[in-house]
Design an enzyme around this catalytic site. Structure first.
Site, PDB file in Angstrom:
ATOM      1  N   CYS A  64       0.825  -1.216   0.000  1.00  8.90           N
ATOM      2  CA  CYS A  64       0.000   0.000   0.000  1.00  8.90           C
ATOM      3  C   CYS A  64       0.855   1.259   0.000  1.00  8.90           C
ATOM      4  CB  CYS A  64      -0.942  -0.010   1.201  1.00  8.90           C
ATOM      5  SG  CYS A  64      -1.829   1.534   1.400  1.00  8.90           S
ATOM      6  N   GLU A 118     -25.580  15.641  -2.801  1.00  9.45           N
ATOM      7  CA  GLU A 118     -27.000  15.817  -2.486  1.00  9.45           C
ATOM      8  C   GLU A 118     -27.889  14.889  -3.324  1.00  9.45           C
ATOM      9  OE1 GLU A 118     -28.935  19.562  -3.584  1.00  9.45           O
ATOM     10  OE2 GLU A 118     -27.255  19.994  -4.909  1.00  9.45           O
ATOM     11  N   GLU A 172      -7.146   1.801 -13.370  1.00  8.01           N
ATOM     12  CA  GLU A 172      -6.513   2.959 -12.732  1.00  8.01           C
ATOM     13  C   GLU A 172      -5.312   3.442 -13.538  1.00  8.01           C
ATOM     14  OE1 GLU A 172      -5.803   1.720  -8.681  1.00  8.01           O
ATOM     15  OE2 GLU A 172      -7.892   2.078  -8.119  1.00  8.01           O
TER      16      GLU A 172
HETATM   17  P1  NDP Z   1      -8.063  -7.776 -10.507  1.00  9.25           P
HETATM   18  O1  NDP Z   1      -8.409  -9.057  -9.886  1.00  9.25           O
HETATM   19  O2  NDP Z   1      -8.822  -6.549 -10.131  1.00  9.25           O
HETATM   20  O3  NDP Z   1      -8.169  -7.918 -12.080  1.00  9.25           O
HETATM   21  C1  NDP Z   1      -7.411  -8.882 -12.759  1.00  9.25           C
HETATM   22  C2  NDP Z   1      -7.737  -8.789 -14.222  1.00  9.25           C
HETATM   23  O4  NDP Z   1      -6.857  -9.629 -14.950  1.00  9.25           O
HETATM   24  C3  NDP Z   1      -9.148  -9.259 -14.544  1.00  9.25           C
HETATM   25  O5  NDP Z   1      -9.659  -8.489 -15.609  1.00  9.25           O
HETATM   26  C4  NDP Z   1      -8.919 -10.699 -14.962  1.00  9.25           C
HETATM   27  O6  NDP Z   1      -9.900 -11.188 -15.832  1.00  9.25           O
HETATM   28  C5  NDP Z   1      -7.602 -10.570 -15.697  1.00  9.25           C
HETATM   29  N1  NDP Z   1      -6.842 -11.822 -15.766  1.00  9.25           N
HETATM   30  C6  NDP Z   1      -6.638 -12.709 -14.783  1.00  9.25           C
HETATM   31  N2  NDP Z   1      -5.879 -13.728 -15.219  1.00  9.25           N
HETATM   32  C7  NDP Z   1      -5.600 -13.464 -16.518  1.00  9.25           C
HETATM   33  C8  NDP Z   1      -4.879 -14.149 -17.510  1.00  9.25           C
HETATM   34  N3  NDP Z   1      -4.271 -15.320 -17.276  1.00  9.25           N
HETATM   35  N4  NDP Z   1      -4.804 -13.603 -18.734  1.00  9.25           N
HETATM   36  C9  NDP Z   1      -5.415 -12.427 -19.014  1.00  9.25           C
HETATM   37  N5  NDP Z   1      -6.123 -11.734 -18.099  1.00  9.25           N
HETATM   38  C10 NDP Z   1      -6.206 -12.251 -16.862  1.00  9.25           C
HETATM   39  O7  NDP Z   1      -6.493  -7.612 -10.253  1.00  9.25           O
HETATM   40  P2  NDP Z   1      -5.523  -6.351 -10.307  1.00  9.25           P
HETATM   41  O8  NDP Z   1      -4.206  -6.907 -10.698  1.00  9.25           O
HETATM   42  O9  NDP Z   1      -6.102  -5.254 -11.100  1.00  9.25           O
HETATM   43  O10 NDP Z   1      -5.452  -5.911  -8.786  1.00  9.25           O
HETATM   44  C11 NDP Z   1      -5.087  -6.874  -7.790  1.00  9.25           C
HETATM   45  C12 NDP Z   1      -5.863  -6.660  -6.531  1.00  9.25           C
HETATM   46  O11 NDP Z   1      -5.329  -5.528  -5.855  1.00  9.25           O
HETATM   47  C13 NDP Z   1      -7.340  -6.336  -6.742  1.00  9.25           C
HETATM   48  O12 NDP Z   1      -8.124  -7.482  -6.760  1.00  9.25           O
HETATM   49  C14 NDP Z   1      -7.666  -5.460  -5.564  1.00  9.25           C
HETATM   50  O13 NDP Z   1      -8.108  -6.263  -4.518  1.00  9.25           O
HETATM   51  C15 NDP Z   1      -6.352  -4.802  -5.217  1.00  9.25           C
HETATM   52  N6  NDP Z   1      -6.346  -3.411  -5.703  1.00  9.25           N
HETATM   53  C16 NDP Z   1      -7.243  -2.544  -5.164  1.00  9.25           C
HETATM   54  C17 NDP Z   1      -7.279  -1.248  -5.576  1.00  9.25           C
HETATM   55  C18 NDP Z   1      -8.270  -0.323  -4.984  1.00  9.25           C
HETATM   56  O14 NDP Z   1      -8.857  -0.645  -3.960  1.00  9.25           O
HETATM   57  N7  NDP Z   1      -8.530   0.831  -5.584  1.00  9.25           N
HETATM   58  C19 NDP Z   1      -6.362  -0.733  -6.588  1.00  9.25           C
HETATM   59  C20 NDP Z   1      -5.468  -1.744  -7.103  1.00  9.25           C
HETATM   60  C21 NDP Z   1      -5.476  -3.025  -6.664  1.00  9.25           C
HETATM   61  P3  NDP Z   1     -11.203 -11.959 -15.250  1.00  9.25           P
HETATM   62  O15 NDP Z   1     -12.055 -10.913 -14.586  1.00  9.25           O
HETATM   63  O16 NDP Z   1     -11.789 -12.531 -16.459  1.00  9.25           O
HETATM   64  O17 NDP Z   1     -10.692 -12.989 -14.282  1.00  9.25           O
END
Ligand code: NDP
Length: 472
Positions: free
Chosen positions: A64, A466, A206
């Protein structure tokens, strides 16, 4: 094995800070990992009087503070100027040529990260937590071994090592090692002119918004048609439309097939649908996996699930009596405030006199995209699966600021209400400052207030918030 270790090995079920052989543990608590959950647990346990040791292989602060929420948000403050500057002329400001310097923003963000890192360390030291800036692993139910070979004993051990970005292997994707993850984005030498991001989740949205606002050309590659899984579909559609209007290109239903370095230094990305995209940086944003590799879990019988996450019960209890885990390494909800609550609950339960398990209901969350999206409670789709009668209230409006600057982007607020009890089940918002507004509104949803309670609240005019009490 040293004599001390041998004694401790026999000590499962040890009582009152002593091993079965009557030796004193080096620590009452040893924490591995100084991220949000680990730091909170260490500080609170120490404040309760525990002798606490902590190991961190990188920098105190964890994902974080060092390479996640904090630097991301600071970079976004920089990026948000782009839109403000674009609309400045309509607000009467004549500005000289707008020029952006990535190095200045990057270095100022890193300086702030270092300041926070120092504050975290200082707080721990003030509480007499012994900090070992080294990688640590388990060597038994009560033994921690540092990378320098030194072993230490602890009555309880807390695993708070977090998660690590997933990258494709070179076997699965030729040239995969040419891509980077969010970890490396914060230190980029230059702002890439063209970026390809793989994934459609939080980090992809993001960083797509960030790079686009700073002037990069951005393509997001998503394997399915679904993005930001778990968020209300109407809001996600609104974000995708707004992002596309800003020039971000989405390539859905496709995947990466190859990555090749070109003679000019750029990357050529081959996609499964047959197209190729050229870029300067490829960023993987395909989820994060629990960072359990090489942690020595087997030496203490700590069980993991199929994804490698540590299996935990209440207060982070693992399958080994003396070992606990909190935060992303448990793969429950990968959010900083959740890890902090888990660390606090663990420390209070075992070192204080206050037992309060973490409540995972109605956790608010936000995606700091452009515009940002924020949500608490059930989405419309999830509510319809559980409740027989659902009422949906919407406000779809053009924020006042956009009217003068000529921007057409609209905000959308959506309230999901149980038609039988009138209770508000979910609130979902996309628009300027949505995360700031939603945090306050989340209290009402968590408290179980009804739509009537929202309606009975006087509007605060003129504001975007609001709209929440004017929904019809
Ligand atoms: P996410 O889980 O949000 O998204 C992962 C993405 O990658 C999804 O679109 C997923 O598709 C795709 N994906 C997964 N595996 C593959 C693959 N083998 N090939 C291609 N695409 C793939 O993960 P992030 O990496 O964006 O973030 C990680 C975590 O960190 C989040 O889950 C969150 O909890 C945390 N985070 C929170 C934030 C916040 O609160 N603002 C900001 C950044 C991170 P599909 O949906 O089809 O599985």
């Amino acid at each position: 094995m040293t004599a001390g270790e041998a004694g401790v090995e026999k000590s499962l079920g040890a009582q009152d800070g002593l091993t079965k052989d009557g030796e004193r543990f080096d620590y009452d608590l040893f924490v591995i990992g100084a991220g949000s959950g680990g730091v909170r647990a260490a500080r609170v346990a120490a404040a309760h009087g525990a002798r606490v040791g902590l190991a961190e292989e990188h920098r105190v602060g964890g994902t974080c503070v060092i390479r996640g929420c904090v630097p991301k948000k600071l970079l976004l403050y920089g990026a948000s100027f782009a839109e403000d500057l674009a609309g400045a002329e309509s607000l009467g400001w004549h500005l000289p040529a707008r020029q952006f310097d990535w190095q200045i923003l990057r270095d100022n963000v890193q300086a702030e990260v270092s300041r926070l890192n120092g504050l975290y360390e200082a707080t721990l030291r003030k509480h007499n937590v012994s900090i070992h800036l080294e990688r640590a692993r388990l060597a038994g139910p009560h033994i921690v071994q540092l990378a320098n070979g030194r072993t230490m004993t602890a009555r309880r051990i807390l695993l708070a090592v977090g998660a690590w970005p997933i990258m494709p292997t070179v076997d699965a994707l030729p040239g995969a090692d040419l891509g980077i993850t969010s970890n490396e984005v914060f230190g980029l030498a230059e702002l890439p002119r063209r970026v390809v991001i793989l994934g459609g989740g939080y980090i992809a949205q993001e960083f797509a918004g960030l790079f686009n606002a700073l002037g990069s050309s951005v393509s997001v590659v998503v394997r399915s048609e679904t993005m930001l899984r778990g968020y209300d579909q109407e809001l996600v559609d609104r974000l995708v439309q707004a992002s596309a209007d800003k020039g971000i290109s989405f390539r859905t239903g496709t995947d990466l097939r190859s990555v090749e370095r070109q003679p000019d230094g750029s990357l050529l990305i081959g996609l499964s649908k047959g197209e190729a995209v050229r870029c300067d940086r490829l960023v993987y944003a395909m989820g994060r996996q629990p960072y359990t590799g090489g942690l020595g879990l087997e030496t203490a019988g700590v069980a993991t699930d199929a994804a490698g996450a540590i299996i935990v019960g209440e207060y982070g209890a693992t399958t080994c009596k003396s070992i606990f885990a909190v935060g992303d390494v448990t793969n429950r909800v990968q959010l900083t405030p959740v890890a902090i609550r888990e660390g606090q609950a663990f420390a209070d339960a075992f070192f204080g006199d206050h037992k309060a398990p973490v409540d995972y209901e109605a956790i608010p969350s936000a995606c700091f995209s452009q515009p940002p999206l924020a949500s608490v409670g059930l989405t419309e789709a999830a509510a319809r699966l559980i409740h027989p009668v659902i009422k949906i209230f919407r406000s779809d409006f053009r924020p006042m600021k956009n009217t003068l600057t000529g921007r057409t982007e609209r905000a959308l607020y959506k309230m999901v209400v149980d038609g039988t009890s009138d209770r508000v089940l979910g609130l979902h918002m996309i628009g300027p400052d949505a995360p700031e507004i939603l945090q306050a509104a989340a209290i009402a949803v968590k408290a179980g207030l009804t739509k009537r309670d929202f309606d009975a609240t006087m509007a605060l005019h003129p504001s975007m918030a609001e709209e929440l009490v004017l929904l019809r």
